[in-house]
Structure formats: structure tokens, C-alpha cells
Enzyme design. Structure first.
Site, PDB file in Angstrom:
ATOM      1  N   GLY A  73      -2.196  -4.874  -1.379  1.00  0.00           N
ATOM      2  CA  GLY A  73      -2.535  -3.765  -2.178  1.00  0.00           C
ATOM      3  C   GLY A  73      -2.544  -3.827  -3.660  1.00  0.00           C
ATOM      4  O   GLY A  73      -1.289  -4.445  -4.039  1.00  0.00           O
TER       5      GLY A  73
ATOM      6  N   ASP B  21      -9.205  -2.159  -6.120  1.00  0.00           N
ATOM      7  CA  ASP B  21      -8.660  -3.522  -6.654  1.00  0.00           C
ATOM      8  C   ASP B  21      -8.932  -3.754  -8.322  1.00  0.00           C
ATOM      9  O   ASP B  21      -8.171  -4.487  -8.793  1.00  0.00           O
ATOM     10  CB  ASP B  21      -8.832  -4.594  -5.561  1.00  0.00           C
ATOM     11  CG  ASP B  21      -8.267  -4.605  -4.483  1.00  0.00           C
ATOM     12  OD1 ASP B  21      -8.433  -3.721  -3.598  1.00  0.00           O
ATOM     13  OD2 ASP B  21      -7.171  -4.882  -4.302  1.00  0.00           O
TER      14      ASP B  21
HETATM   15  O1  MRU Z   1      -6.216  -6.933   1.200  1.00  0.00           O
HETATM   16  P1  MRU Z   1      -5.618  -5.746   0.962  1.00  0.00           P
HETATM   17  O2  MRU Z   1      -4.915  -5.210   1.964  1.00  0.00           O
HETATM   18  O3  MRU Z   1      -4.671  -6.174  -0.514  1.00  0.00           O
HETATM   19  O4  MRU Z   1      -6.650  -4.835   0.154  1.00  0.00           O
HETATM   20  C1  MRU Z   1      -6.058  -3.575  -0.284  1.00  0.00           C
HETATM   21  C2  MRU Z   1      -7.135  -2.539  -0.837  1.00  0.00           C
HETATM   22  O5  MRU Z   1      -8.312  -2.952  -0.802  1.00  0.00           O
HETATM   23  C3  MRU Z   1      -6.986  -1.286  -1.384  1.00  0.00           C
HETATM   24  O6  MRU Z   1      -7.628  -0.308  -1.176  1.00  0.00           O
HETATM   25  C4  MRU Z   1      -6.412  -1.414  -3.082  1.00  0.00           C
HETATM   26  O7  MRU Z   1      -5.908  -2.731  -3.154  1.00  0.00           O
HETATM   27  C5  MRU Z   1      -6.183  -0.575  -3.588  1.00  0.00           C
HETATM   28  S1  MRU Z   1      -4.259  -0.099  -3.048  1.00  0.00           S
HETATM   29  C6  MRU Z   1      -3.792   1.158  -3.966  1.00  0.00           C
END
Ligand code: MRU
Length: 366
Positions: A53, A243
Site C-alpha cells: 500500500g 499509488d
Molecule cells: O501491490 P499493493 O498491495 O501494494 O497495491 C496497493 C494498492 O494498489 C493500493 O490501492 C494503493 O497503494 C493505495 S493504498 C492507500
């Protein structure tokens, strides 16, 4: 988050300094803590998604730099600076898409650049104090995002979310789940559709777990069911995290987000993005320039974290972890400073430059 759940990522003074995090690969089956005593362990935890995240990755990187400073055996400033440089390089190489990682590393570098000459102990303290500030600010920002989004979430709303943009993806409270938490806390009697989010099931494992812990009514669906539930009129809005957001408002988020935005547009369902300003990369004109992480084929080949071969062993596999939703499919971007609408070039810039949280910076009518 419920009382018994520890912080997603935090500093502990134990054993000369430790970065302590929930090992999210073990959830929801086990709530296990991972103690990182060196930068390499923090970096690997980010790579294997023990902590994941965008904001939580940023917090972990900041704490990782503080850890490097505390653990460094250097006896002079030059030695310490060398150790910090290699820590910076290692952390920056973990995951390419979430800009919060690079933002947090830049913030830590600012502390290093402004250091008092020669004073190693002071620099160590300053780095830890800035890292702790980044973690605390993130929590406050998430709460502000939740408050700002209240105007968008009506009583009784059915909200669809993808991946996990919750307390587990941030220092606490969450961005997209922060919006949901705030609406629930305000007594809006909402219901959440949780996309399972293949390949690693952040929706089914993490978002579902957080919502159950909070007692927020929710229903799990597989990713390919979203169109069906929207067509049946069962979704009032989509809320996702991000992200990285380009200066024009293009939004990178977990793979599958773009598909959801297209389906939402088709059904006139508002598509909201919730993210702190640190997720906006003002250096990128559009989402075309956002680097998209590709991850190991095993993640697609296995279901969840099972290791046995679940699909045809000879098939080629493509595993992009994120996609980019063009800004014209985004109804609004909610940040700690307010609700930004199209044209995003202008509203996101206004937001960055506005001094206070929750200012009016060009609402969703532009
Ligand atoms: O691969 P991840 O689990 O790190 O992906 C996370 C996401 O895509 C979330 O939606 C994004 O980081 C926003 S978290 C507040």
C-alpha cells in the site's frame, strides 16, 4: 482499527532500534509481527508485500532510513552518510510504482542535507523524529480524507472498492477505506462491495478482514462480478486508493482499477479516488510516464499464497501489478486538503499550494 490490532508499521526502541510491522502475507489467518533489525529486512518486506500500500511503503522507507542511521557502526559522519546512501539506494529499488516511497526518501534526504556538521548522534535523532512525523502525519491525512469525502457518500450508499487501501495500506485508518470508515462512523449505514483483487487477493484477505473487524456491512465478490452488480444497480459509487497520480489526474492503482472505471462510466456510477497529496507526482505530465511494476509469474500461477501448481504449467504469464485510469474516468480525487475535480491540472496544483487542510480547492464541478 479495532483495539487489538497493532499499528501497520512502527518504530520500536527494542534491541537498539527495530522497525515493527504486521506481516500482511499471513493475514487473515495469522496476525504476526515482523521485526526488521536492518534495512535489508525492511526492503525485502516491501518487495514480498509483508508491508504494502503506497502510504505504508512510504512510512516503512522513512523508518528504514532511521533504522539504517541507528544501526550504522560508522564512527564518523562520512561513514554514516555512506551507510545512509546505500540504505536509500536499496529502499528506492524495492517497488517502482508507489510514488510515496520516493517522496518519503526525499523527505529523509532533506534532513540529511540540513544536518548539523559532524554531529552523528543529532543526525540519528533528527532522522528518527522526521520518520515518526511522517507516520503520524499519514494517519492524520487519512482521517482528513475521510472527513472531506463525507459530502460524496450518501446515507445507505453501496460502495465498491478494489484492493486494500485501508489501515493496513497506510499508517492507520486508510484512504479509500478511510472514506468508508468515516461514512460508517458518521452513521451513514453504508454497505461495501469488496473486489477480491487477484492475483494476491488484497481485497479478499485484507479489506474483507478490516471491514469485518470494524463491523461494517460488506460483501465479497470476485473481480469479474463487478460489472454484473453495477448493471443491476447495486453500486452507488466506486472508491479506490492510488499509488501515483500524474499532474493531469491520471491514476495508477492496483491492476483491475481501470477496468472498474470503464464499467463505472458505462453505468453512470461515480468513480472516486482517495489519496494524500504525497501520492500526486507533479513531475509527471500524464499517466503514460508512470512506471508499472511487473511481478513474478508465480503470483498468477498460484491462488492466494498457496504454493501448489494451480494452472497449466506451460502457459506464459503476464503479471503487471498496477494499471492507469485516465483522468476523464475519474469523478473526483479526495485528498487531505479537499475534493479536487476536473480539470485536475488546475485543481491538484491549487491543492498542493493551499496552506490548510480541507480548503476548497475546486470541487467536482471544476
Ligand atoms: O501491490 P499493493 O498491495 O501494494 O497495491 C496497493 C494498492 O494498489 C493500493 O490501492 C494503493 O497503494 C493505495 S493504498 C492507500
Amino acid at each position: 482499527m479495532g483495539q487489538r490490532i497493532p499499528p501497520t508499521v512502527a518504530w520500536s526502541d527494542r534491541m537498539g532500534g527495530t522497525v515493527r510491522m504486521i506481516d500482511q502475507t499471513r493475514l487473515p489467518g495469522e496476525l504476526t509481527m515482523l521485526d526488521c533489525r536492518d534495512v535489508e529486512t525492511v526492503a525485502r518486506a516491501i518487495e514480498r508485500l509483508s508491508v504494502r500500500g503506497a502510504p505504508a511503503i512510504g512510512c516503512s522507507a522513512a523508518l528504514g532510513i532511521a533504522l539504517a542511521a541507528h544501526r550504522s557502526e560508522a564512527s564518523d559522519l562520512d561513514g554514516l552518510l555512506e551507510d545512509l546512501e546505500s540504505a536509500h539506494e536499496r529502499l528506492a529499488a524495492t517497488r517502482p510504482t508507489a510514488v510515496n516511497l520516493f517522496w518519503a526518501l526525499r523527505e529523509m534526504r532533506r534532513v540529511i542535507d540540513a544536518r548539523a556538521i559532524g554531529d552523528i548522534t543529532r543526525l540519528r535523532e533528527q532522522l528518527l523524529s522526521r520518520a515518526l512525523e511522517i507516520v503520524e502525519d499519514d494517519l492524520n491525512r487519512c482521517r482528513a480524507i475521510g472527513r472531506n469525502a463525507l459530502e460524496l457518500i450518501p446515507h445507505g450508499a453501496n460502495i465498491l472498492t478494489h484492493c486494500n487501501a485501508g489501515a493496513l495500506a497506510t499508517a492507520g485508518y486508510g484512504t479509500a477505506l478511510g472514506v468508508i470508515r468515516a461514512a460508517h462512523e458518521a452513521g451513514r449505514e453504508i454497505h461495501v462491495w469488496v473486489d477480491e483483487t487477484r492475483p494476491l487477493l488484497q481485497g479478499a484477505r485484507l479489506t474483507a478482514w478490516e471491514l469485518c473487524e470494524e463491523g461494517i456491512p460488506a460483501t465479497l465478490i470476485t473481480d469479474n462480478m463487478a460489472g454484473y452488480v453495477m448493471k443491476r444497480g447495486k453500486v452507488d459509487c466506486v472508491v479506490v486508493g492510488s499509488d501515483r497520480i500524474a499532474a493531469n489526474g491520471d491514476v495508477a492503482n492496483k491492476i483491475g482499477t481501470y477496468t472498474l472505471a470503464v464499467i463505472a462510466a458505462r453505468h453512470d456510477v461515480p468513480f472516486y479516488v482517495a489519496a494524500p497529496i504525497s501520492t500526486v507526482d507533479y513531475d509527471l505530465a500524464s499517466g503514460e510516464q508512470i512506471p508499472i511494476e511487473e511481478r513474478a509469474s508465480e503470483e498468477v500461477a498460484m491462488l492466494g499464497h498457496q504454493t501448489e501448481q494451480a494452472i497449466c504449467p506451460d502457459i506464459a504469464i503476464f503479471n503487471p501489478a498496477f494499471d492507469v485510469t485516465p483522468c476523464d474516468l475519474v469523478t473526483a480525487i479526495v485528498t487531505e486538503k479537499g475534493v479536487a475535480g476536473s480539470p485536475y491540472e488546475r485543481s491538484l496544483l491549487n491543492m498542493r499550494d493551499s496552506p490548510n487542510d480541507s480548503d476548497e480547492v475546486g470541487g467536482i464541478d471544476g
